[in-house]
Design a protein around this motif. Sequence first.
Motif, PDB file in Angstrom:
ATOM      1  N   PRO A 149       0.805  -1.227   0.000  1.00  0.00           N
ATOM      2  CA  PRO A 149       0.000   0.000   0.000  1.00  0.00           C
ATOM      3  C   PRO A 149       0.839   1.279   0.000  1.00  0.00           C
ATOM      4  O   PRO A 149       0.466   2.266  -0.631  1.00  0.00           O
ATOM      5  N   VAL A 150       1.969   1.257   0.691  1.00  0.00           N
ATOM      6  CA  VAL A 150       2.828   2.439   0.740  1.00  0.00           C
ATOM      7  C   VAL A 150       3.508   2.630  -0.614  1.00  0.00           C
ATOM      8  O   VAL A 150       3.564   3.754  -1.140  1.00  0.00           O
ATOM      9  N   ARG A 151       4.018   1.544  -1.195  1.00  0.00           N
ATOM     10  CA  ARG A 151       4.650   1.658  -2.515  1.00  0.00           C
ATOM     11  C   ARG A 151       3.652   2.171  -3.550  1.00  0.00           C
ATOM     12  O   ARG A 151       3.950   3.061  -4.340  1.00  0.00           O
ATOM     13  N   LEU A 152       2.447   1.623  -3.512  1.00  0.00           N
ATOM     14  CA  LEU A 152       1.442   2.011  -4.492  1.00  0.00           C
ATOM     15  C   LEU A 152       1.003   3.459  -4.277  1.00  0.00           C
ATOM     16  O   LEU A 152       0.856   4.219  -5.240  1.00  0.00           O
ATOM     17  N   GLY A 153       0.807   3.852  -3.022  1.00  0.00           N
ATOM     18  CA  GLY A 153       0.421   5.230  -2.731  1.00  0.00           C
ATOM     19  C   GLY A 153       1.462   6.214  -3.218  1.00  0.00           C
ATOM     20  O   GLY A 153       1.129   7.235  -3.828  1.00  0.00           O
ATOM     21  N   ARG A 154       2.728   5.919  -2.970  1.00  0.00           N
ATOM     22  CA  ARG A 154       3.800   6.815  -3.413  1.00  0.00           C
ATOM     23  C   ARG A 154       3.863   6.893  -4.921  1.00  0.00           C
ATOM     24  O   ARG A 154       4.045   7.972  -5.498  1.00  0.00           O
ATOM     25  N   ARG A 155       3.709   5.758  -5.594  1.00  0.00           N
ATOM     26  CA  ARG A 155       3.798   5.749  -7.039  1.00  0.00           C
ATOM     27  C   ARG A 155       2.623   6.469  -7.682  1.00  0.00           C
ATOM     28  O   ARG A 155       2.777   7.152  -8.693  1.00  0.00           O
ATOM     29  N   LEU A 156       1.436   6.346  -7.105  1.00  0.00           N
ATOM     30  CA  LEU A 156       0.286   7.073  -7.622  1.00  0.00           C
ATOM     31  C   LEU A 156       0.515   8.579  -7.526  1.00  0.00           C
ATOM     32  O   LEU A 156       0.219   9.331  -8.462  1.00  0.00           O
ATOM     33  N   MET A 157       1.058   9.017  -6.412  1.00  0.00           N
ATOM     34  CA  MET A 157       1.325  10.445  -6.221  1.00  0.00           C
ATOM     35  C   MET A 157       2.377  10.921  -7.210  1.00  0.00           C
ATOM     36  O   MET A 157       2.264  11.989  -7.813  1.00  0.00           O
ATOM     37  N   GLN A 158       3.414  10.120  -7.404  1.00  0.00           N
ATOM     38  CA  GLN A 158       4.485  10.499  -8.314  1.00  0.00           C
ATOM     39  C   GLN A 158       4.010  10.496  -9.755  1.00  0.00           C
ATOM     40  O   GLN A 158       4.289  11.420 -10.523  1.00  0.00           O
ATOM     41  N   ALA A 159       3.265   9.451 -10.142  1.00  0.00           N
ATOM     42  CA  ALA A 159       2.849   9.309 -11.533  1.00  0.00           C
ATOM     43  C   ALA A 159       1.814  10.344 -11.941  1.00  0.00           C
ATOM     44  O   ALA A 159       1.675  10.648 -13.129  1.00  0.00           O
ATOM     45  N   SER A 160       1.099  10.901 -10.977  1.00  0.00           N
ATOM     46  CA  SER A 160       0.090  11.918 -11.309  1.00  0.00           C
ATOM     47  C   SER A 160       0.727  13.274 -11.573  1.00  0.00           C
ATOM     48  O   SER A 160       0.095  14.163 -12.151  1.00  0.00           O
ATOM     49  N   GLY A 161       1.983  13.452 -11.142  1.00  0.00           N
ATOM     50  CA  GLY A 161       2.664  14.713 -11.353  1.00  0.00           C
ATOM     51  C   GLY A 161       1.943  15.849 -10.650  1.00  0.00           C
ATOM     52  O   GLY A 161       1.534  15.727  -9.501  1.00  0.00           O
ATOM     53  N   ALA A 162       1.752  16.945 -11.368  1.00  0.00           N
ATOM     54  CA  ALA A 162       1.075  18.105 -10.785  1.00  0.00           C
ATOM     55  C   ALA A 162      -0.437  17.997 -10.906  1.00  0.00           C
ATOM     56  O   ALA A 162      -1.168  18.801 -10.328  1.00  0.00           O
ATOM     57  N   GLY A 163      -0.938  16.994 -11.651  1.00  0.00           N
ATOM     58  CA  GLY A 163      -2.377  16.836 -11.831  1.00  0.00           C
ATOM     59  C   GLY A 163      -2.951  15.793 -10.898  1.00  0.00           C
ATOM     60  O   GLY A 163      -2.360  15.452  -9.873  1.00  0.00           O
ATOM     61  N   ASN A 164      -4.118  15.255 -11.273  1.00  0.00           N
ATOM     62  CA  ASN A 164      -4.787  14.264 -10.431  1.00  0.00           C
ATOM     63  C   ASN A 164      -5.053  12.950 -11.146  1.00  0.00           C
ATOM     64  O   ASN A 164      -5.651  12.052 -10.559  1.00  0.00           O
ATOM     65  N   GLU A 165      -4.623  12.834 -12.415  1.00  0.00           N
ATOM     66  CA  GLU A 165      -4.923  11.627 -13.175  1.00  0.00           C
ATOM     67  C   GLU A 165      -3.671  10.793 -13.399  1.00  0.00           C
ATOM     68  O   GLU A 165      -2.626  11.305 -13.782  1.00  0.00           O
ATOM     69  N   VAL A 166      -3.807   9.488 -13.140  1.00  0.00           N
ATOM     70  CA  VAL A 166      -2.742   8.525 -13.418  1.00  0.00           C
ATOM     71  C   VAL A 166      -3.229   7.641 -14.554  1.00  0.00           C
ATOM     72  O   VAL A 166      -4.148   6.833 -14.375  1.00  0.00           O
ATOM     73  N   LYS A 167      -2.659   7.818 -15.733  1.00  0.00           N
ATOM     74  CA  LYS A 167      -3.155   7.118 -16.924  1.00  0.00           C
ATOM     75  C   LYS A 167      -2.523   5.735 -17.039  1.00  0.00           C
ATOM     76  O   LYS A 167      -1.730   5.456 -17.936  1.00  0.00           O
ATOM     77  N   LEU A 168      -2.881   4.875 -16.102  1.00  0.00           N
ATOM     78  CA  LEU A 168      -2.348   3.519 -16.053  1.00  0.00           C
ATOM     79  C   LEU A 168      -3.462   2.541 -15.715  1.00  0.00           C
ATOM     80  O   LEU A 168      -4.331   2.847 -14.903  1.00  0.00           O
ATOM     81  N   SER A 169      -3.423   1.372 -16.325  1.00  0.00           N
ATOM     82  CA  SER A 169      -4.359   0.314 -15.986  1.00  0.00           C
ATOM     83  C   SER A 169      -3.882  -0.414 -14.737  1.00  0.00           C
ATOM     84  O   SER A 169      -2.763  -0.196 -14.256  1.00  0.00           O
ATOM     85  N   HIS A 170      -4.726  -1.314 -14.217  1.00  0.00           N
ATOM     86  CA  HIS A 170      -4.312  -2.109 -13.054  1.00  0.00           C
ATOM     87  C   HIS A 170      -3.094  -2.960 -13.391  1.00  0.00           C
ATOM     88  O   HIS A 170      -2.210  -3.147 -12.545  1.00  0.00           O
ATOM     89  N   SER A 171      -3.050  -3.475 -14.614  1.00  0.00           N
ATOM     90  CA  SER A 171      -1.904  -4.296 -15.019  1.00  0.00           C
ATOM     91  C   SER A 171      -0.633  -3.464 -15.070  1.00  0.00           C
ATOM     92  O   SER A 171       0.440  -3.914 -14.649  1.00  0.00           O
ATOM     93  N   ASP A 172      -0.742  -2.245 -15.589  1.00  0.00           N
ATOM     94  CA  ASP A 172       0.418  -1.344 -15.623  1.00  0.00           C
ATOM     95  C   ASP A 172       0.915  -1.080 -14.203  1.00  0.00           C
ATOM     96  O   ASP A 172       2.115  -1.145 -13.916  1.00  0.00           O
TER      97      ASP A 172
END
Length: 223
Positions: A149-172
């Motif tokens: 959960p911590v790894r995923l939370g950090r990666r979601l925050m990083q991958a969204s950049g300055a916005g709020n959307e992470v354009k990745l599927s569950h598999s990605d």
Amino acid sequence: MSADWNSSNVIVESSLSDQVQDRMRGVGAALEFSSGERVYREGENHAYLYLVQSGRFALSRIGKSGRRGTFWIVGEGGSFGLCTALLNEPVSCDCECIEAGRAVRVERAALATMIDDDVEARWAVLESLSKRIKLHSLALHEERMLPLPVRLGRRLMQASGAGNEVKLSHSDLADFVGASRYAVGKVLRSFQADGYVQIRYGSIEIADRQGISNYLSMQSDLG
């Protein structure tokens, strides 16, 4: 090459100042890249530094298992190719544009001249290399020590950049954090129940950035 992910992904922010980048752009060539366009392939001789002005670029490699993992995501204001340009050796990974944009390509000879003649640029290059070594070390620590959960939370925050959307599927995302799709889906549903995210088709929307930040801080304190 598809934009796959593993647990060492980060959004790279360049430590090169705007002034230094401006001077480097002055000796480089501006190039336009479309989404899905390959910049270079592992093993090619490609001794250039790239300064990203817009869009996003993914650097990836296929491991011994045959699975591709992306270890750098470079966005606006970032740079890539510095180590290869300095070493003047074949590139050790693939690079693909994953969001259409523009980058300035600086040849090794022009970069070397600037490092020789420009003290500010020289120290900026050293700082950039040092920061990336630190990021690699932190990524290795996360991969070995932090719960999913911590790894995923950090990666979601990083991958969204300055916005709020992470354009990745569950598999990605599963490849991104080095876990199974089922495990990632379970954590995402938990995040959604807590109001942190909204799960979309092919993307994740960050609904509560502060909530995720508070959660990550709390987990760090418990660790």
